[in-house]
Design an enzyme around this catalytic site. Structure first.
Site, PDB file in Angstrom:
ATOM      1  N   ALA A  11       0.840  -1.204   0.000  1.00  0.00           N
ATOM      2  CA  ALA A  11       0.000   0.000   0.000  1.00  0.00           C
ATOM      3  C   ALA A  11       0.873   1.250   0.000  1.00  0.00           C
ATOM      4  O   ALA A  11       0.525   2.267   0.572  1.00  0.00           O
ATOM      5  CB  ALA A  11      -0.931  -0.027   1.209  1.00  0.00           C
ATOM      6  N   GLY A  12       2.019   1.144  -0.637  1.00  0.00           N
ATOM      7  CA  GLY A  12       2.939   2.279  -0.712  1.00  0.00           C
ATOM      8  C   GLY A  12       2.492   3.274  -1.773  1.00  0.00           C
ATOM      9  O   GLY A  12       1.293   3.488  -1.980  1.00  0.00           O
ATOM     10  N   GLY A  15       0.736   1.380  -4.645  1.00  0.00           N
ATOM     11  CA  GLY A  15      -0.461   0.731  -4.098  1.00  0.00           C
ATOM     12  C   GLY A  15      -1.574   1.740  -3.806  1.00  0.00           C
ATOM     13  O   GLY A  15      -2.738   1.516  -4.144  1.00  0.00           O
ATOM     14  N   ARG A  83      13.376   1.132  -5.513  1.00  0.00           N
ATOM     15  CA  ARG A  83      14.764   1.423  -5.865  1.00  0.00           C
ATOM     16  C   ARG A  83      15.163   2.808  -5.360  1.00  0.00           C
ATOM     17  O   ARG A  83      14.402   3.757  -5.467  1.00  0.00           O
ATOM     18  CB  ARG A  83      14.899   1.374  -7.390  1.00  0.00           C
ATOM     19  CG  ARG A  83      16.278   1.084  -7.889  1.00  0.00           C
ATOM     20  CD  ARG A  83      16.219   0.384  -9.236  1.00  0.00           C
ATOM     21  NE  ARG A  83      15.442   1.107 -10.214  1.00  0.00           N
ATOM     22  CZ  ARG A  83      15.954   1.664 -11.303  1.00  0.00           C
ATOM     23  NH1 ARG A  83      17.250   1.587 -11.547  1.00  0.00           N
ATOM     24  NH2 ARG A  83      15.181   2.265 -12.172  1.00  0.00           N
ATOM     25  N   THR A 120       6.306  -5.254  -8.696  1.00  0.00           N
ATOM     26  CA  THR A 120       7.544  -5.122  -7.917  1.00  0.00           C
ATOM     27  C   THR A 120       8.789  -5.425  -8.758  1.00  0.00           C
ATOM     28  O   THR A 120       8.809  -6.376  -9.530  1.00  0.00           O
ATOM     29  CB  THR A 120       7.495  -6.098  -6.715  1.00  0.00           C
ATOM     30  OG1 THR A 120       6.298  -5.886  -5.983  1.00  0.00           O
ATOM     31  CG2 THR A 120       8.704  -5.901  -5.803  1.00  0.00           C
ATOM     32  N   ASN A 121       9.824  -4.628  -8.555  1.00  0.00           N
ATOM     33  CA  ASN A 121      11.108  -4.849  -9.228  1.00  0.00           C
ATOM     34  C   ASN A 121      12.035  -5.745  -8.407  1.00  0.00           C
ATOM     35  O   ASN A 121      11.895  -5.796  -7.193  1.00  0.00           O
ATOM     36  CB  ASN A 121      11.815  -3.492  -9.432  1.00  0.00           C
ATOM     37  CG  ASN A 121      11.417  -2.839 -10.729  1.00  0.00           C
ATOM     38  OD1 ASN A 121      11.104  -3.510 -11.697  1.00  0.00           O
ATOM     39  ND2 ASN A 121      11.440  -1.513 -10.744  1.00  0.00           N
ATOM     40  N   ARG A 152       6.081   5.591 -21.939  1.00  0.00           N
ATOM     41  CA  ARG A 152       7.196   6.557 -21.911  1.00  0.00           C
ATOM     42  C   ARG A 152       7.682   6.844 -23.333  1.00  0.00           C
ATOM     43  O   ARG A 152       7.901   8.001 -23.705  1.00  0.00           O
ATOM     44  CB  ARG A 152       8.344   6.002 -21.052  1.00  0.00           C
ATOM     45  CG  ARG A 152       8.019   6.026 -19.574  1.00  0.00           C
ATOM     46  CD  ARG A 152       9.185   5.593 -18.703  1.00  0.00           C
ATOM     47  NE  ARG A 152       8.849   5.782 -17.293  1.00  0.00           N
ATOM     48  CZ  ARG A 152       9.162   4.940 -16.314  1.00  0.00           C
ATOM     49  NH1 ARG A 152       9.847   3.835 -16.573  1.00  0.00           N
ATOM     50  NH2 ARG A 152       8.824   5.197 -15.065  1.00  0.00           N
ATOM     51  N   HIS A 176      12.489  -5.772 -18.172  1.00  0.00           N
ATOM     52  CA  HIS A 176      12.278  -4.408 -17.677  1.00  0.00           C
ATOM     53  C   HIS A 176      13.599  -3.892 -17.103  1.00  0.00           C
ATOM     54  O   HIS A 176      13.677  -3.444 -15.981  1.00  0.00           O
ATOM     55  CB  HIS A 176      11.185  -4.420 -16.606  1.00  0.00           C
ATOM     56  CG  HIS A 176      10.831  -3.061 -16.087  1.00  0.00           C
ATOM     57  ND1 HIS A 176      10.490  -2.015 -16.910  1.00  0.00           N
ATOM     58  CD2 HIS A 176      10.757  -2.578 -14.822  1.00  0.00           C
ATOM     59  CE1 HIS A 176      10.226  -0.952 -16.165  1.00  0.00           C
ATOM     60  NE2 HIS A 176      10.392  -1.262 -14.892  1.00  0.00           N
TER      61      HIS A 176
HETATM   62  O1  TXD Z   1       6.973  -0.727 -14.095  1.00  0.00           O
HETATM   63  C1  TXD Z   1       7.287  -1.281 -13.079  1.00  0.00           C
HETATM   64  N1  TXD Z   1       7.181  -2.589 -12.971  1.00  0.00           N
HETATM   65  C2  TXD Z   1       7.778  -0.474 -11.934  1.00  0.00           C
HETATM   66  C3  TXD Z   1       8.095  -1.147 -10.711  1.00  0.00           C
HETATM   67  C4  TXD Z   1       7.844   0.930 -12.008  1.00  0.00           C
HETATM   68  C5  TXD Z   1       8.151   1.664 -10.896  1.00  0.00           C
HETATM   69  C6  TXD Z   1       8.433   1.061  -9.597  1.00  0.00           C
HETATM   70  N2  TXD Z   1       8.468  -0.339  -9.623  1.00  0.00           N
HETATM   71  C7  TXD Z   1       8.609  -1.102  -8.376  1.00  0.00           C
HETATM   72  O2  TXD Z   1       7.339  -1.203  -7.742  1.00  0.00           O
HETATM   73  C8  TXD Z   1       9.482  -0.526  -7.323  1.00  0.00           C
HETATM   74  O3  TXD Z   1      10.846  -0.724  -7.623  1.00  0.00           O
HETATM   75  C9  TXD Z   1       9.029  -1.328  -6.125  1.00  0.00           C
HETATM   76  O4  TXD Z   1       9.625  -2.610  -6.156  1.00  0.00           O
HETATM   77  C10 TXD Z   1       7.538  -1.497  -6.362  1.00  0.00           C
HETATM   78  C11 TXD Z   1       6.644  -0.636  -5.485  1.00  0.00           C
HETATM   79  O5  TXD Z   1       6.968   0.726  -5.659  1.00  0.00           O
HETATM   80  P1  TXD Z   1       6.369   1.831  -4.659  1.00  0.00           P
HETATM   81  O6  TXD Z   1       6.853   3.136  -5.127  1.00  0.00           O
HETATM   82  O7  TXD Z   1       4.918   1.608  -4.447  1.00  0.00           O
HETATM   83  O8  TXD Z   1       7.143   1.435  -3.331  1.00  0.00           O
HETATM   84  P2  TXD Z   1       6.781   1.755  -1.815  1.00  0.00           P
HETATM   85  O9  TXD Z   1       6.073   3.038  -1.678  1.00  0.00           O
HETATM   86  O10 TXD Z   1       8.026   1.519  -1.022  1.00  0.00           O
HETATM   87  O11 TXD Z   1       5.717   0.609  -1.440  1.00  0.00           O
HETATM   88  C12 TXD Z   1       6.074  -0.713  -1.256  1.00  0.00           C
HETATM   89  C13 TXD Z   1       5.255  -1.192  -0.086  1.00  0.00           C
HETATM   90  C14 TXD Z   1       5.636  -0.511   1.242  1.00  0.00           C
HETATM   91  O12 TXD Z   1       4.511   0.155   1.761  1.00  0.00           O
HETATM   92  C15 TXD Z   1       6.071  -1.666   2.124  1.00  0.00           C
HETATM   93  O13 TXD Z   1       5.693  -1.509   3.479  1.00  0.00           O
HETATM   94  C16 TXD Z   1       5.336  -2.813   1.478  1.00  0.00           C
HETATM   95  O14 TXD Z   1       5.470  -2.593   0.097  1.00  0.00           O
HETATM   96  N3  TXD Z   1       5.829  -4.133   1.828  1.00  0.00           N
HETATM   97  C17 TXD Z   1       5.000  -5.174   1.997  1.00  0.00           C
HETATM   98  N4  TXD Z   1       3.686  -5.258   1.873  1.00  0.00           N
HETATM   99  C18 TXD Z   1       3.131  -6.450   2.134  1.00  0.00           C
HETATM  100  N5  TXD Z   1       3.849  -7.548   2.467  1.00  0.00           N
HETATM  101  C19 TXD Z   1       5.191  -7.500   2.581  1.00  0.00           C
HETATM  102  N6  TXD Z   1       5.887  -8.584   2.909  1.00  0.00           N
HETATM  103  C20 TXD Z   1       5.820  -6.261   2.348  1.00  0.00           C
HETATM  104  N7  TXD Z   1       7.101  -5.838   2.388  1.00  0.00           N
HETATM  105  C21 TXD Z   1       7.103  -4.539   2.062  1.00  0.00           C
END
Ligand code: TXD
Length: 313
Positions: A11-12, A15, A83, A120-121, A152, A176
């Site tokens: 839910a970051g 999310g 990242r 997720t990356n 893009r 990717h």
């Molecule tokens: O095009 C694409 N595929 C991408 C991917 C483009 C941009 C970003 N991309 C990737 O998406 C980025 O490298 C990250 O791996 C993900 C999520 O990016 P976001 O910006 O949403 O990251 P956040 O804000 O850090 O949110 C990740 C959330 C954070 O709230 C953590 O607490 C949570 O993941 N988290 C979990 N949730 C549930 N269960 C577990 N185990 C867990 N661990 C961390």
């Protein structure tokens, strides 16, 4: 007819944006799941309270209990570390494999009939891990990268020519990573091949900017990565599934012989409809594009091999 249910796993930044878009587009009820206590609940309540203004009635809930995704029609997975500047996508691997495994176990148990979109990356390794651990059919597990990367490419071409983005069609294939393949021979502006409109050296620069598009935003934001456009991309894929649109979109799909690749997730054009990934579309590439795709696939193989080591550790 009951509303559909979408589970946003993580839910970051992405999310939360996914939940917002799903509510605004009236796709169904939304569950926001995260390990951080209070945060998914807070975002869900904030979104819910926008309902009377926006006129949506969806139930939006936040939770720290994966069991609450029960019965989800679509799961969109962003959980993991984002990242940071100077960090390659591959550096994220070991932590995110462990997270993906735990989530895949939860999805298999609680939402066994869902269409799973992984964001997720490093994307190619994460979607592979999701497929392996859930054991779901290949049509039900897909990775989001190509819709964003193509968007893009389309954005930069439209900026260059000062035309509507809607007049630009393009696809980006492969992994990717920074070796993804913007396919120049398939990029058209109002039906006209792009290389008739933009000189080769400018196109090179546009394609390079596309490949590095994620990093460009990371460097600007400093504390996170792109989130509006990745969320839009995944929602487009979810809509294609929920409304049986049979839309052709570039997504990471498990190949079994197509494009000469067997057993790996690679970004290719696929048809998404009620059956999930209903078909992989094979397109004609130039010799140079084929070579670039082969190099990108090679990198995916290395990444998946590294991820598999962490998965079995
Ligand atoms: O095009 C694409 N595929 C991408 C991917 C483009 C941009 C970003 N991309 C990737 O998406 C980025 O490298 C990250 O791996 C993900 C999520 O990016 P976001 O910006 O949403 O990251 P956040 O804000 O850090 O949110 C990740 C959330 C954070 O709230 C953590 O607490 C949570 O993941 N988290 C979990 N949730 C549930 N269960 C577990 N185990 C867990 N661990 C961390």
């Amino acid at each position: 007819m009951p509303r559909k249910k979408l589970a946003m796993i993580g839910a970051g930044m992405i999310g939360g944006t996914l939940a917002h878009l799903a509510a605004l587009k009236r796709l169904g009820d939304v569950v926001l799941y995260d390990v951080v206590e209070g945060m998914p609940q807070g975002k869900a309540l904030d979104l819910l309270e926008s309902g009377p203004i926006e006129g949506f009635d969806a139930a939006i809930t936040g939770t720290n209990d994966i069991a609450d995704i029960a019965g989800a029609d679509v799961c969109i997975v962003t959980a993991g570390l984002a990242r940071k500047p100077g960090m390659s996508r591959d550096d994220l691997l070991s932590t995110n494999v462990k997270i993906m495994k735990a989530i895949a176990d939860g999805i298999r148990e609680h939402a066994p009939d869902s269409f799973v979109i992984v964001i997720t990356n490093p994307l190619d390794a994460m979607v592979t891990t999701m497929k392996k651990v859930t054991g779901f059919a290949k049509n039900m597990v897909v990775g989001q990268a190509g819709v964003l990367d193509s968007s893009r490419y389309r954005t930069f071409v439209a900026l260059e020519l000062d035309v509507s983005v809607q007049s630009v069609s393009a696809i980006v294939l492969g992994g990717h990573g920074d070796d993804m393949v913007p396919v120049r021979s398939l990029c058209h502006v109002g039906g006209v091949p792009v290389d008739k409109l933009i000189p080769a050296e400018r196109l090179e620069a546009i394609e390079e900017r596309t490949r590095k598009g994620g990093g460009e935003i990371v460097n600007l934001l400093k504390t996170g990565s792109a989130f509006y456009s990745p969320a839009s991309a995944a929602i487009r894929m979810a809509e294609a599934y929920l409304f049986d649109k049979k839309e052709i979109l570039p997504c990471a799909a498990l190949l079994e012989g197509e494009y000469g690749v067997d057993g790996f997730y690679v970004g290719v054009p696929v048809q998404i409809g009620a059956g999930g990934v209903e078909r992989v579309v094979e397109v004609e590439l130039t010799a140079a594009e084929k070579k670039m795709l082969a190099e990108s696939v090679e990198h995916v193989r290395e990444l998946v091999a590294a991820a598999d080591k962490f998965l079995s550790a």
